[in-house]
Design a protein around this motif. Structure first.
Motif, PDB file in Angstrom:
ATOM      1  N   GLY A  70       0.800  -1.218   0.000  1.00 39.28           N
ATOM      2  CA  GLY A  70       0.000   0.000   0.000  1.00 39.28           C
ATOM      3  C   GLY A  70       0.833   1.269   0.000  1.00 39.28           C
ATOM      4  O   GLY A  70       0.321   2.348   0.228  1.00 39.28           O
ATOM      5  N   GLN A  71       2.123   1.139  -0.198  1.00 43.10           N
ATOM      6  CA  GLN A  71       3.094   2.234  -0.239  1.00 43.10           C
ATOM      7  C   GLN A  71       3.355   2.860   1.126  1.00 43.10           C
ATOM      8  O   GLN A  71       3.868   3.964   1.219  1.00 43.10           O
ATOM      9  CB  GLN A  71       2.687   3.320  -1.235  1.00 43.10           C
ATOM     10  N   ASP A  72       3.021   2.146   2.189  1.00 40.45           N
ATOM     11  CA  ASP A  72       3.346   2.627   3.528  1.00 40.45           C
ATOM     12  C   ASP A  72       4.759   2.178   3.887  1.00 40.45           C
ATOM     13  O   ASP A  72       5.191   1.078   3.512  1.00 40.45           O
ATOM     14  CB  ASP A  72       2.362   2.071   4.557  1.00 40.45           C
ATOM     15  N   VAL A  73       5.470   3.014   4.623  1.00 44.49           N
ATOM     16  CA  VAL A  73       6.833   2.678   5.037  1.00 44.49           C
ATOM     17  C   VAL A  73       6.771   1.620   6.126  1.00 44.49           C
ATOM     18  O   VAL A  73       6.124   1.804   7.159  1.00 44.49           O
ATOM     19  CB  VAL A  73       7.581   3.928   5.546  1.00 44.49           C
ATOM     20  N   MET A  74       7.426   0.500   5.869  1.00 44.71           N
ATOM     21  CA  MET A  74       7.476  -0.601   6.843  1.00 44.71           C
ATOM     22  C   MET A  74       8.736  -0.514   7.710  1.00 44.71           C
ATOM     23  O   MET A  74       8.738  -0.917   8.855  1.00 44.71           O
ATOM     24  CB  MET A  74       7.431  -1.946   6.129  1.00 44.71           C
ATOM     25  N   SER A  75       9.827  -0.014   7.094  1.00 43.45           N
ATOM     26  CA  SER A  75      11.065   0.130   7.848  1.00 43.45           C
ATOM     27  C   SER A  75      11.960   1.148   7.158  1.00 43.45           C
ATOM     28  O   SER A  75      11.804   1.449   5.985  1.00 43.45           O
ATOM     29  CB  SER A  75      11.795  -1.210   7.965  1.00 43.45           C
ATOM     30  N   CYS A  76      12.887   1.664   7.953  1.00 43.70           N
ATOM     31  CA  CYS A  76      13.899   2.585   7.443  1.00 43.70           C
ATOM     32  C   CYS A  76      15.241   2.071   7.939  1.00 43.70           C
ATOM     33  O   CYS A  76      15.399   1.771   9.118  1.00 43.70           O
ATOM     34  CB  CYS A  76      13.635   3.993   7.949  1.00 43.70           C
ATOM     35  N   SER A  77      16.192   1.964   7.033  1.00 47.87           N
ATOM     36  CA  SER A  77      17.483   1.386   7.385  1.00 47.87           C
ATOM     37  C   SER A  77      18.615   2.288   6.915  1.00 47.87           C
ATOM     38  O   SER A  77      18.536   2.879   5.844  1.00 47.87           O
ATOM     39  CB  SER A  77      17.607   0.010   6.722  1.00 47.87           C
ATOM     40  N   ARG A  78      19.647   2.352   7.714  1.00 48.00           N
ATOM     41  CA  ARG A  78      20.876   3.053   7.329  1.00 48.00           C
ATOM     42  C   ARG A  78      22.009   2.049   7.141  1.00 48.00           C
ATOM     43  O   ARG A  78      23.159   2.431   7.092  1.00 48.00           O
ATOM     44  CB  ARG A  78      21.258   4.056   8.402  1.00 48.00           C
ATOM     45  N   ALA A  79      21.688   0.786   7.039  1.00 44.96           N
ATOM     46  CA  ALA A  79      22.702  -0.272   6.976  1.00 44.96           C
ATOM     47  C   ALA A  79      23.634  -0.097   5.789  1.00 44.96           C
ATOM     48  O   ALA A  79      24.821  -0.359   5.895  1.00 44.96           O
ATOM     49  CB  ALA A  79      22.040  -1.644   6.916  1.00 44.96           C
TER      50      ALA A  79
END
Length: 92
Positions: A70-79
């Motif tokens: 649905g184009q919602d952000v599930m996670s944000c990573s800086r890895a």
């Protein structure tokens, strides 16, 4: 660099169609808004490059936003940024 990564390539077409439909609803007479068939042709033309980016970029970007269907952000990573610094000896 920031990357928005949908769950799979199949979502690219759906996301792009949604984008064009929303744009058409806001400004129906605007130049450059693609019809569904034009969007399909555009997405198909860049499919190989897009798949390559899905495989290659997550390890190289500064921020990776993983999206759901649905184009919602599930996670944000800086890895990716951390891993690059570690590879280049710039840890700290």
């Amino acid at each position: 660099m920031i990357m928005l990564k949908p769950p799979s390539f199949d979502h690219v077409l759906q996301n792009r169609l949604l984008q064009e439909h929303k744009l058409r609803a806001l400004t129906p007479d605007a130049a450059g808004i693609m019809r569904d068939e034009e969007v399909r042709r555009f997405v198909n033309h860049y499919e190989r490059l897009t798949r390559h980016m899905f495989a290659d970029l997550p390890d190289r970007v500064d921020l990776l936003f993983s999206l759901d269907a649905g184009q919602d952000v599930m996670s944000c990573s800086r890895a990716g940024l951390r891993d690059m610094k570690e590879r280049d000896g710039h840890v700290g």
